[in-house]
Design an enzyme around this catalytic site. Structure first.
Site, PDB file in Angstrom:
ATOM      1  CB  THR A 221      -0.999  -0.034   1.176  1.00  0.00           C
ATOM      2  OG1 THR A 221      -1.932   1.029   1.018  1.00  0.00           O
ATOM      3  CG2 THR A 221      -0.319   0.115   2.534  1.00  0.00           C
ATOM      4  CG  ASN A 222      -0.541   4.690  -1.426  1.00  0.00           C
ATOM      5  OD1 ASN A 222      -1.226   5.389  -0.700  1.00  0.00           O
ATOM      6  ND2 ASN A 222      -1.022   4.120  -2.531  1.00  0.00           N
ATOM      7  NE  ARG A 223       5.733   7.327   3.679  1.00  0.00           N
ATOM      8  CZ  ARG A 223       6.251   6.884   4.821  1.00  0.00           C
ATOM      9  NH1 ARG A 223       5.541   6.944   5.923  1.00  0.00           N
ATOM     10  NH2 ARG A 223       7.471   6.407   4.856  1.00  0.00           N
ATOM     11  CB  SER A 224      -3.019   7.934   0.183  1.00  0.00           C
ATOM     12  OG  SER A 224      -4.280   8.552   0.187  1.00  0.00           O
TER      13      SER A 224
END
Ligand code: CTP
Length: 417
Positions: A221-224
């Protein structure tokens, strides 16, 4: 002078006649609301004035009563014909307009106080409320006043910004009550269903970071955090749009206007792609605030075991949702993309603006302190193919959303609004 019933007596207003409660707070501009009352009556509305005790220091109730559909009221108590005036006024109102709305009235309303008839009526209604803030510039610019207004806007209250010009203290600045004719026109629009610059538009927004499945337990996943997309959904809703939010965020963010927003839950880039493509043709505006993974692993149906050693992840490209939205856009649709950059921010973003074919590109420098992923605040540059870049300095994601959506409203063909 006694009160003379005007052509529409209070006991028998036609049931289809819009009923306006005209609230008047204690500021020098109170005298201008007499003219507003006259204009509202000319438009055929049933108008019931409610003055705060301080308003009566500036203008007498007799003047309002003479022009109104009902005698002007100033108190919760002592009217034998209407023993519970706030619920009578609040539940029968089509719209409550407060002009002028002073800093004190705004603060009491934001706090939920009900210490006079006007504030009690504001709490006792489900009708739309229009505030016309009027005060000296120094007061208008106070963070406390602006925060109270932001709170009220968040709850769906409509605010007509004050005019800039001569003020009662002899100085000039923002704080004047707009012309009575301007307020009366806005009242007419609100009675007709207008709730803001996006009234009648359908806005589709994506939010959050996608999660690409490695195995039933693990994801890439990512930091959003989804905060900017959620703020956009809330503000678009408050500006009158009907909003669909395609979100990867589960349970960590709440929406004040949740019942009015259609939330579609997705997890992966492929699911987000499908959800957006299914809805894009019926949308006047699409905003891709989600941080979509560019690559996805081939998911394992079984949990990968540690004893088998570090897995080799074979990554494949995900669908480019934005590119597909642009390729299938219906005529007149406005598409807004986001760009997350860490270096050569504007140069990279200008290339993206050209290549992606969007109308607006909102650029986040995710390396800026207080901006980008997971922060409550953001700082962005809005790129428009037909205008100069506009920097929106550090502020709440909600305030950033107002800026973005005001640009969207200006780009939409008139017919959509
Ligand atoms: N986007 C998308 N589908 C993808 C990747 C990104 O729709 N598979 C959208 C994002 O929602 C955003 C815009 O494209 O609105 C730009 O995203 P960004 O990550 O900044 O750019 P990329 O196109 O992924 O390019 P790069 O990562 O190389 O900067």
């Amino acid at each position: 002078m006694t009160w003379t019933p005007s052509p529409m007596p209070c006991a028998t207003p036609n049931s289809s006649t819009p009923r306006i409660v005209l609230g008047v707070a204690g500021g020098i501009a109170a005298y201008k609301s007499v003219e507003l009352l006259r204009l509202l009556r000319e438009k055929g509305y049933h108008v019931a004035p409610v003055l705060t005790p301080d308003a009566t220091r500036f203008v007498g109730t007799v003047t309002f009563s003479a022009l109104a559909s009902e005698p002007a009221r100033t108190s919760l108590y002592g009217d034998p014909t209407t023993p519970i005036p706030h619920t009578y006024l609040g539940s029968n109102a089509t719209l409550i307009v407060v002009a002028p709305a002073t800093a004190h009235l705004i603060a009491r309303y934001a706090m939920g106080l009900a210490d006079d008839l006007l504030t009690a009526t504001l709490l006792a209604t489900r009708a739309p409320v229009l505030l016309c803030p009027t005060m000296h510039t120094e007061m208008w610019e106070q963070p406390s006043v602006q925060e109270n207004l932001a709170t009220l806007r968040r709850r769906g209250v409509l605010v007509l910004e004050p005019d800039v010009g001569h003020l009662a203290g002899g100085d000039e600045g923002a704080g004047r009550l707009p012309e009575a004719a301007t307020i009366a026109e806005l009242v007419e629009k609100i009675v007709g269903g207008y709730r803001g610059a996006l009234t009648g538009t359908r806005v589709l927004i994506s939010a959050g970071g996608t999660r690409e499945v490695i195995d039933p337990v693990r994801v890439l996943t990512n930091r959003s955090s989804g905060r900017q997309g959620y703020a956009l959904a809330e503000v678009a809703c408050r500006m009158g749009a009907s909003v669909t939010l395609v979100s990867t965020v589960e349970g960590t963010l709440s929406l004040d206007t949740v019942s009015a927003i259609d939330v579609v839950q997705v997890e992966t880039a492929a699911e987000l792609h499908e959800a957006m493509m299914k809805r894009t043709l019926e949308s006047d505006c699409v905003i891709m605030a989600a941080a979509v993974a560019d690559f996805t692993p081939r998911a394992s149906a079984k949990k990968l075991k540690k004893r088998d050693g570090p897995p080799e992840l074979h990554l494949e490209p995900t669908p480019d949702v934005l590119a597909d939205l642009v390729a299938h856009r219906p005529k007149g649709q406005i598409i807004v993309g986001f760009a997350a950059e860490t270096n050569d921010v504007i140069e990279n973003a200008l290339v993206k603006l050209r290549e992606k074919g969007v109308d607006l590109l909102v650029v986040n420098d995710v390396a800026t302190p207080g901006a980008g992923f997971a922060h409550a605040t953001n700082e962005v540059v809005i790129l428009d193919r037909h205008a100069e870049p506009e920097r929106v300095t550090l502020r709440s994601k909600e305030a950033i959303s107002w800026e973005i959506l005001a640009r969207v409203a200006a780009l939409l063909p008139q017919g959509a609004q």
